[in-house]
Each structure stands twice: as C-alpha cells, then as structure tokens.
Design an enzyme around this catalytic site. Structure first.
Site, PDB file in Angstrom:
ATOM      1  N   GLU A  89     -65.178   1.211  -1.002  1.00 33.39           N
ATOM      2  CA  GLU A  89     -66.162   1.735  -0.069  1.00 33.39           C
ATOM      3  C   GLU A  89     -67.070   2.760  -0.747  1.00 33.39           C
ATOM      4  OE1 GLU A  89     -63.862   1.216   4.150  1.00 33.39           O
ATOM      5  OE2 GLU A  89     -63.931   3.197   3.261  1.00 33.39           O
ATOM      6  N   CYS A 102     -71.452   9.066  -2.009  1.00 35.73           N
ATOM      7  CA  CYS A 102     -70.053   9.314  -2.350  1.00 35.73           C
ATOM      8  C   CYS A 102     -69.519   7.996  -2.920  1.00 35.73           C
ATOM      9  CB  CYS A 102     -69.344   9.704  -1.054  1.00 35.73           C
ATOM     10  SG  CYS A 102     -67.585   9.924  -1.190  1.00 35.73           S
ATOM     11  N   CYS A 109     -55.609   4.148  -5.379  1.00 37.86           N
ATOM     12  CA  CYS A 109     -55.359   5.297  -6.251  1.00 37.86           C
ATOM     13  C   CYS A 109     -53.860   5.439  -6.472  1.00 37.86           C
ATOM     14  CB  CYS A 109     -55.905   6.578  -5.617  1.00 37.86           C
ATOM     15  SG  CYS A 109     -55.693   8.048  -6.657  1.00 37.86           S
ATOM     16  N   CYS A 113     -51.244  11.377  -3.277  1.00 34.58           N
ATOM     17  CA  CYS A 113     -51.364  12.538  -2.381  1.00 34.58           C
ATOM     18  C   CYS A 113     -50.989  12.058  -0.977  1.00 34.58           C
ATOM     19  CB  CYS A 113     -52.784  13.099  -2.410  1.00 34.58           C
ATOM     20  SG  CYS A 113     -53.301  13.512  -4.094  1.00 34.58           S
ATOM     21  N   CYS A 116     -53.604  11.287   2.000  1.00 36.27           N
ATOM     22  CA  CYS A 116     -54.824  10.550   1.662  1.00 36.27           C
ATOM     23  C   CYS A 116     -54.666   9.051   1.904  1.00 36.27           C
ATOM     24  CB  CYS A 116     -55.172  10.813   0.197  1.00 36.27           C
ATOM     25  SG  CYS A 116     -56.518   9.772  -0.412  1.00 36.27           S
ATOM     26  N   CYS A 337     -65.519  11.498   3.146  1.00 39.74           N
ATOM     27  CA  CYS A 337     -64.899  11.318   1.844  1.00 39.74           C
ATOM     28  C   CYS A 337     -63.412  11.596   1.978  1.00 39.74           C
ATOM     29  CB  CYS A 337     -65.493  12.305   0.850  1.00 39.74           C
ATOM     30  SG  CYS A 337     -67.140  11.868   0.350  1.00 39.74           S
TER      31      CYS A 337
HETATM   32  N1  SAH Z   1     -59.284  11.628  -6.331  1.00 38.69           N
HETATM   33  C1  SAH Z   1     -60.243  12.661  -6.247  1.00 38.69           C
HETATM   34  C2  SAH Z   1     -61.517  12.273  -5.519  1.00 38.69           C
HETATM   35  C3  SAH Z   1     -61.393  11.445  -4.263  1.00 38.69           C
HETATM   36  S1  SAH Z   1     -60.731  12.230  -2.865  1.00 38.69           S
HETATM   37  C4  SAH Z   1     -59.635  13.911  -5.638  1.00 38.69           C
HETATM   38  O1  SAH Z   1     -58.537  13.848  -5.135  1.00 38.69           O
HETATM   39  O2  SAH Z   1     -60.275  14.956  -5.711  1.00 38.69           O
HETATM   40  C5  SAH Z   1     -62.008  13.331  -2.332  1.00 38.69           C
HETATM   41  C6  SAH Z   1     -61.500  14.526  -1.533  1.00 38.69           C
HETATM   42  O3  SAH Z   1     -61.000  14.128  -0.241  1.00 38.69           O
HETATM   43  C7  SAH Z   1     -60.346  15.226  -2.223  1.00 38.69           C
HETATM   44  O4  SAH Z   1     -60.501  16.618  -2.137  1.00 38.69           O
HETATM   45  C8  SAH Z   1     -59.175  14.773  -1.377  1.00 38.69           C
HETATM   46  O5  SAH Z   1     -58.073  15.623  -1.514  1.00 38.69           O
HETATM   47  C9  SAH Z   1     -59.766  14.768  -0.012  1.00 38.69           C
HETATM   48  N2  SAH Z   1     -58.962  14.055   0.985  1.00 38.69           N
HETATM   49  C10 SAH Z   1     -58.131  13.018   0.779  1.00 38.69           C
HETATM   50  N3  SAH Z   1     -57.561  12.622   1.943  1.00 38.69           N
HETATM   51  C11 SAH Z   1     -58.066  13.425   2.907  1.00 38.69           C
HETATM   52  C12 SAH Z   1     -57.865  13.519   4.304  1.00 38.69           C
HETATM   53  N4  SAH Z   1     -57.059  12.696   4.944  1.00 38.69           N
HETATM   54  N5  SAH Z   1     -58.536  14.472   4.965  1.00 38.69           N
HETATM   55  C13 SAH Z   1     -59.386  15.303   4.319  1.00 38.69           C
HETATM   56  N6  SAH Z   1     -59.612  15.259   3.009  1.00 38.69           N
HETATM   57  C14 SAH Z   1     -58.959  14.337   2.296  1.00 38.69           C
HETATM   58 FE1  SF4 Z   2     -56.066   9.770  -5.172  1.00 33.67          FE
HETATM   59 FE2  SF4 Z   2     -56.458  10.438  -2.646  1.00 33.67          FE
HETATM   60 FE3  SF4 Z   2     -55.086  12.066  -4.240  1.00 33.67          FE
HETATM   61 FE4  SF4 Z   2     -57.730  11.802  -4.602  1.00 33.67          FE
HETATM   62  S1  SF4 Z   2     -56.694  12.648  -2.792  1.00 33.67           S
HETATM   63  S2  SF4 Z   2     -56.126  11.751  -6.166  1.00 33.67           S
HETATM   64  S3  SF4 Z   2     -57.978   9.620  -4.030  1.00 33.67           S
HETATM   65  S4  SF4 Z   2     -54.470   9.998  -3.638  1.00 33.67           S
END
Ligand code: SAH
Ligand code: SF4
Length: 346
Positions: A89, A102, A109, A113, A116, A337
């Site tokens: 996306e 974005c 990934c 996390c 996420c 994002c």
């Molecule tokens: N992998 C990279 C970039 C993609 S995620 C990273 O982790 O930074 C982009 C941002 O969205 C990151 O700060 C991530 O922690 C945040 N994010 C992921 N899941 C989320 C959620 N459910 N609610 C709010 N922010 C989220």
């Molecule tokens: Fe991967 Fe989501 Fe963690 Fe970013 S926040 S590193 S996209 S698992």
C-alpha cells in the site's frame, strides 16, 4: 523484467538502441518516465507503436488493485501490485501547504512490533529499488489530481508505509539515489524522511550514504524493559546503543531527529515513561511525534484517551521537549501510516 524503474539510464539506452531507435529516444523516454511521471499512454511525443512495445517489454510494473479516498479526496490510499507480484500500500496525503507520500519498502515486515498491522503479517518480500521509486513516481502523477485545496504537487516522501526500510537497505538506498538524481526524479534529499524501528547499522549507513535524508526513529518506550516487549529489535539494539547512533547522525547531519511514539493506553502513556523520555529527547535535541494508536485486530489494546495524550504532552512540554501529536488523517480508510495491511484493503 519487473519494472522499467529498475533500469539504469544506460540499460534503457541499450534496449532502445537494440530496437533500432536513435540515441535521443532513450533520453526522451527517461525524462517522461521520471521527470514527468508519465505512463506510456501519456507519452504523446512517442509513436504509438513504440509505446506499445515499451509497455509490452519494459512495463511500468505499477497496477492499482484498489483505491480508497478520505478527507474529501485529499487522502488517497492505493493497493498496488508492483513488478507483477509484490502487493503493498501507498498513501498520498494532500495538506493545505504540502503533498506527502507514504511509501512501502517491503511487503509485510519481519520486525514483529506487537501493535503493528504490517508486523502481524510477517515478511513476504523485499521491494526492489525500482518498485520503491515507482510508488513515488505514481504519487507525482496522482498529486496533480488531488483537490485544489492542496498544492497538487508532490513535495515530500516518508518511508512510513509497510516494512522496515533499513532491513531492505540496498534497495531503499538505490531508490533514494534515483529519486534525488537531478537527471532522474530530481527530488531534494531533505524532502525525504526515513522512519526506522532503530536498526543501528542501518542508521550508520544512512548517515554515510544519504546525510541529507531526515531520520525518524520509532521508540514507543524509553525503558529497555518496555521497549523490548513492544519493539523486539530492541533486544539487539537497546536504547543506549540506539541513542549513540542517533547522536552520531545528529553530529554528522546537524539535523534534529524525530522520535515516534504510538500512544497505547496505560502501556506507554504513563508519567514514568514521560519522565524516562525527557532526558533522551533532550540529549538528542529530538522532536517527539506522538501517534494516536490505530487499532489492529492482532493487538487487543486501545489507544490513549485524548486526556492521557494531553497529560503526556504537558509533561514533555514542561521539560521543554519539542512535541506534536500526529493528525489522524485517513483513519476512516485505515490509511494512517503504520496501519497498512493487505487485509485492510482486500
Ligand atoms: N518500519 C518503520 C516504518 C514503518 S511504520 C518503523 O517502524 O518506523 C511507521 C510508523 O507507524 C512507525 O512509527 C510505527 O511504529 C507506527 N505504527 C505501527 N503500527 C501502528 C499503529 N497500530 N498505530 C499507530 N502507529 C503505528
Ligand atoms: Fe515493521 Fe511495523 Fe515494526 Fe515498523 S512498526 S518495524 S513496519 S513491525
């Protein structure tokens, strides 16, 4: 041949020369592809027979499978199939003063996390440099169709879509090189921001390879105990090591890093976490960006209330830490994002 955006200028020149085209033709096609962000059909200065051959043999490799809009058309989320197989996306966000895209660096990934949606999918594929750049080219083309309440011109690129960009460093750096090349896409590196979960070797490499690119690091916690639970790579690169890499980045680039923080109710929005964050943010001269949590099916915890967000902001501001709360743009279409997952769009 997954996407023409993976070709170097010389590769394109060689291909067209092989078809008996004059040398200037490759330059013409290259400019149309990158600077004008044109599709082959839109290349009115190229003969239709050649356009057909290009589409057949050197496809753009960008198929829009689905598209949703919000904010009166100013936010557009596209489900794209890149290079004929990688589904990801991309989100285009038009504000009054700027248009930002974005982009995704991977399909899925591997970082895991917990909160996420992309992490919950696991890693499917790395995107190629061309597939990453192709999303930005798509955004330049589509920005012209945004409502006139926006500049209708792509200004900024953030690596905050699906995937961990520094886990696909070679291709991400390759995409940045093409995007910032004045003879290709021609975007200033200062208009690009890398968001990373905190992969320290990658931050070092970014400092060396692309010192003008902005850095945002996803902290989400300011103690190792909590951060390791939310962000598993913290076990490999704990806070002290991460901070050291960010200090070096700051010294080399003279820029302020951002600290990203998804606000999770009673998990990381506590006074204790705010107090632990203050000295880190101050040492780094960082800007703290709070992200209201987007709910995901695989993580049964809710986002912080506006009252708790306010309290957290106050605690940081009292300590003179620079802090903002990210807007929840595109929420109605799951386009914020960090909330990108194929399930949400299919
Ligand atoms: N992998 C990279 C970039 C993609 S995620 C990273 O982790 O930074 C982009 C941002 O969205 C990151 O700060 C991530 O922690 C945040 N994010 C992921 N899941 C989320 C959620 N459910 N609610 C709010 N922010 C989220
Ligand atoms: Fe991967 Fe989501 Fe963690 Fe970013 S926040 S590193 S996209 S698992």
């Amino acid at each position: 041949m997954p996407t023409v955006y993976d070709l170097a200028p010389q590769d394109l020149a060689d291909r067209l020369a092989g078809w008996g085209e004059p040398a200037y033709r490759a330059k013409q096609v290259w400019t149309q592809l990158w600077k004008r962000a044109a599709t082959y059909e839109q290349m009115s200065d190229i003969l239709p027979s050649l356009r057909d051959r290009l589409a057949e043999e050197l496809p753009l490799g960008v198929e829009v499978l689905d598209e949703r809009t919000a904010d009166r058309g100013a936010t557009r989320k596209a489900l794209l199939r890149l290079g004929g197989e990688h589904v990801i996306e991309t989100v285009l966000m038009g504000y009054a003063e700027r248009v930002t895209v974005c982009v995704s660096s991977q399909s899925g990934c591997a970082m895991g996390c917990t909160f996420c949606a992309t992490g919950q999918m696991g890693l499917q594929n790395n995107l190629t440099a061309g597939e990453i750049a192709a999303q930005v080219v798509w955004a330049r083309r589509e920005a012209a169709r945004l409502p006139p309440t926006t500049p209708q011109r792509l200004g900024n690129v953030v690596f905050m879509g699906m995937g961990e960009p520094l886990a696909n460093e070679r291709h991400v750096f390759g995409a940045i090189a093409r995007l910032t090349d004045g003879r290709a896409f021609g975007l200033g590196a200062r208009h690009i921001t890398m968001s990373t979960v905190g992969l320290v070797p990658g931050i070092r490499h970014l400092t060396e390879a692309h010192p003008q690119v902005g850095l945002a690091v996803s902290f989400h916690a300011a103690t190792d105990e909590l951060r390791s639970r939310l962000v598993p790579p913290n076990d490999l690169y704990p806070l002290a090591v991460l901070e050291e890499a960010m200090v070096a980045w700051r010294a080399a680039t003279h820029r302020r890093p951002s600290i990203e923080w998804a606000m999770i109710d009673r998990v990381n929005d506590t006074t204790e976490q705010a107090e632990a964050l203050v000295p880190i943010a101050r040492r780094l001269g960082a800007h703290v960006n709070l992200i209201p949590l987007n709910p995901t099916p695989g993580y049964p915890v809710v986002g912080s209330s506006s009252g708790r967000i306010r309290r957290f902001v106050d605690a940081l501001e009292r300590a003179r830490v620079n802090v903002t709360v990210r807007d929840t743009r595109g929420r109605s279409i799951d386009a914020a994002c960090g909330q990108l997952a194929l399930a949400a769009a299919t």
